[in-house]
Motif scaffolding. Sequence first.
Motif, PDB file in Angstrom:
ATOM      1  N   CYS A   1       1.028  -1.399  -0.306  1.00 17.55           N
ATOM      2  CA  CYS A   1      -0.040   0.162   0.017  1.00 17.55           C
ATOM      3  C   CYS A   1       0.704   1.280  -0.162  1.00 17.55           C
ATOM      4  CB  CYS A   1      -0.996   0.128   1.173  1.00 17.55           C
ATOM      5  SG  CYS A   1      -2.174  -1.384   1.307  1.00 17.55           S
ATOM      6  N   ARG A   2       1.899   1.280   0.593  1.00 15.84           N
ATOM      7  CA  ARG A   2       2.792   2.372   0.840  1.00 15.84           C
ATOM      8  C   ARG A   2       4.371   2.333  -0.173  1.00 15.84           C
ATOM      9  NH1 ARG A   2       1.725   0.760   5.843  1.00 15.84           N
ATOM     10  NH2 ARG A   2       3.831   0.187   6.230  1.00 15.84           N
ATOM     11  N   SER A   3       4.356   1.146  -0.886  1.00 13.37           N
ATOM     12  CA  SER A   3       5.719   1.118  -1.621  1.00 13.37           C
ATOM     13  C   SER A   3       5.418   0.507  -2.906  1.00 13.37           C
ATOM     14  CB  SER A   3       7.009   0.335  -0.799  1.00 13.37           C
ATOM     15  OG  SER A   3       6.445  -0.932  -0.641  1.00 13.37           O
ATOM     16  N   ASN A   4       6.384   0.285  -3.658  1.00 10.75           N
ATOM     17  CA  ASN A   4       6.224  -0.691  -4.745  1.00 10.75           C
ATOM     18  C   ASN A   4       6.695  -2.091  -4.574  1.00 10.75           C
ATOM     19  OD1 ASN A   4       5.373   1.384  -6.308  1.00 10.75           O
ATOM     20  ND2 ASN A   4       7.592   2.010  -7.122  1.00 10.75           N
ATOM     21  N   HIS A   5       6.992  -2.347  -3.416  1.00 11.15           N
ATOM     22  CA  HIS A   5       7.608  -3.701  -2.938  1.00 11.15           C
ATOM     23  C   HIS A   5       6.330  -4.794  -3.227  1.00 11.15           C
ATOM     24  CE1 HIS A   5      11.207  -2.517  -0.467  1.00 11.15           C
ATOM     25  NE2 HIS A   5      11.122  -2.014  -1.645  1.00 11.15           N
ATOM     26  N   LEU A   6       6.814  -6.171  -3.330  1.00 12.76           N
ATOM     27  CA  LEU A   6       5.638  -6.961  -3.714  1.00 12.76           C
ATOM     28  C   LEU A   6       5.779  -8.094  -2.460  1.00 12.76           C
ATOM     29  CD1 LEU A   6       6.459  -7.648  -7.339  1.00 12.76           C
ATOM     30  CD2 LEU A   6       4.403  -6.730  -6.583  1.00 12.76           C
ATOM     31  N   TYR A   7       4.464  -8.668  -2.248  1.00 14.41           N
ATOM     32  CA  TYR A   7       4.322  -9.563  -1.187  1.00 14.41           C
ATOM     33  C   TYR A   7       3.580 -10.571  -1.609  1.00 14.41           C
ATOM     34  CZ  TYR A   7       5.654  -5.547   1.756  1.00 14.41           C
ATOM     35  OH  TYR A   7       6.192  -4.324   2.382  1.00 14.41           O
ATOM     36  N   PHE A   8       4.133 -11.807  -1.423  1.00 18.27           N
ATOM     37  CA  PHE A   8       3.600 -12.949  -1.687  1.00 18.27           C
ATOM     38  C   PHE A   8       2.538 -13.680  -0.783  1.00 18.27           C
ATOM     39  CE2 PHE A   8       7.798 -13.480  -4.044  1.00 18.27           C
ATOM     40  CZ  PHE A   8       7.325 -13.828  -5.240  1.00 18.27           C
ATOM     41  N   TRP A   9       1.266 -13.964  -1.345  1.00 19.92           N
ATOM     42  CA  TRP A   9       0.143 -14.310  -0.419  1.00 19.92           C
ATOM     43  C   TRP A   9       0.376 -15.699  -0.273  1.00 19.92           C
ATOM     44  CZ3 TRP A   9      -3.360 -10.750   1.216  1.00 19.92           C
ATOM     45  CH2 TRP A   9      -3.313  -9.502   0.552  1.00 19.92           C
ATOM     46  N   PRO A  10       0.089 -15.999   1.020  1.00 14.94           N
ATOM     47  CA  PRO A  10       0.263 -17.421   1.683  1.00 14.94           C
ATOM     48  C   PRO A  10      -0.745 -18.566   1.385  1.00 14.94           C
ATOM     49  CG  PRO A  10       0.001 -15.985   3.532  1.00 14.94           C
ATOM     50  CD  PRO A  10       0.128 -14.965   1.986  1.00 14.94           C
ATOM     51  N   GLY A  11      -1.768 -17.664   1.190  1.00 16.70           N
ATOM     52  CA  GLY A  11      -3.052 -18.722   0.925  1.00 16.70           C
ATOM     53  C   GLY A  11      -2.984 -19.163  -0.545  1.00 16.70           C
ATOM     54  N   TYR A  12      -2.227 -18.557  -1.456  1.00 16.57           N
ATOM     55  CA  TYR A  12      -2.230 -18.749  -2.951  1.00 16.57           C
ATOM     56  C   TYR A  12      -1.490 -19.834  -3.221  1.00 16.57           C
ATOM     57  CZ  TYR A  12      -2.887 -17.962  -8.057  1.00 16.57           C
ATOM     58  OH  TYR A  12      -3.046 -17.829  -9.280  1.00 16.57           O
ATOM     59  N   GLY A  13      -0.336 -19.982  -2.458  1.00 13.48           N
ATOM     60  CA  GLY A  13       0.751 -20.865  -2.968  1.00 13.48           C
ATOM     61  C   GLY A  13       1.961 -20.647  -1.989  1.00 13.48           C
ATOM     62  N   LEU A  14       2.691 -21.677  -1.957  1.00 13.51           N
ATOM     63  CA  LEU A  14       3.971 -21.621  -1.100  1.00 13.51           C
ATOM     64  C   LEU A  14       5.156 -20.992  -1.817  1.00 13.51           C
ATOM     65  CD1 LEU A  14       5.837 -21.860   1.618  1.00 13.51           C
ATOM     66  CD2 LEU A  14       6.198 -24.274   0.707  1.00 13.51           C
ATOM     67  N   ALA A  15       5.575 -19.704  -1.595  1.00 18.06           N
ATOM     68  CA  ALA A  15       6.673 -19.198  -2.256  1.00 18.06           C
ATOM     69  C   ALA A  15       8.035 -19.370  -1.567  1.00 18.06           C
ATOM     70  CB  ALA A  15       6.473 -17.847  -2.656  1.00 18.06           C
ATOM     71  N   GLU A  16       9.044 -19.921  -2.175  1.00 23.50           N
ATOM     72  CA  GLU A  16      10.373 -20.081  -1.695  1.00 23.50           C
ATOM     73  C   GLU A  16      11.350 -19.394  -2.698  1.00 23.50           C
ATOM     74  OE1 GLU A  16      11.457 -24.097   0.026  1.00 23.50           O
ATOM     75  OE2 GLU A  16       9.615 -24.432  -1.407  1.00 23.50           O
TER      76      GLU A  16
END
Length: 253
Positions: free
Chosen positions: A82-97
């Motif tokens: 919401c306050r930056s261009n950084h991206l956040y992986f949604w944990p309910g969609y899939g496991l990101a490593e």
Amino acid sequence: HYLAALNQFQPRHLHAYPSAALLLARLMQAAGARLEFALKSVLCGSEKLSEEEQTFLEQHFQAPVLHWYGHSERVVLAAQGCRSNHLYFWPGYGLAELGSPDAEGRREVIGTSFHNHVMPLIRYRTGDYVQLPETPQAELTMLEIATVVGREHEFLIGAEGRRIPLTAINRHDDVFEGLLAVQFVQTQAGVVEFRYQPGPRWNPDHQPHLEAALRRRLGADFDVRLEARAELEKTAAGKHRWLITTLAQGGHA
């Protein structure tokens, strides 16, 4: 025609490939044209969007530009904060490593899907490389990345084997003034064909300056050749192809 259709329909939100939104904005800028209504947002997905390009779109359309990271395999999904261009992986969609960092700190996205119970992708190597933030914003308690650097096949290869991501070449500064779109083509290490689509404000006398700038950014182990084209090659889905190469393959399971 596109501008007339938009002014007639007056959507609240504009959803587009980043390359299409950039092409529209640059053509409008060259023609001195503006939208006759106010957008609430511009939604850009399915392609990379650099910080410079996002700022340009926000200034042109006078609306917030939101982007996300995903792919047709639907393994993992990351959304802008919401306050930056950084991206956040949604944990309910899939496991990101993330894989081990390379020499430049780039790390490959590895994902495991949660929604496909019949044929799930487990620890799928996407071929997408990301950069972790130097200063995390921690807007959400999720895996945070600063930017998507590029796909495994979106690196230019120098004669000495150097890999340069396309994001290292800023496509929105005065060097590219007057160009609607650009594209790199590589079939041999150290040799790059730079194709560009001139706009109404392009000055052909500027080409030597453009060529010199590209040589500086790529380095001495690259032979750069320029070619102007009326239109650049796209995918069957209409996406812009920043790089056409035969030197590397994409992600794999």
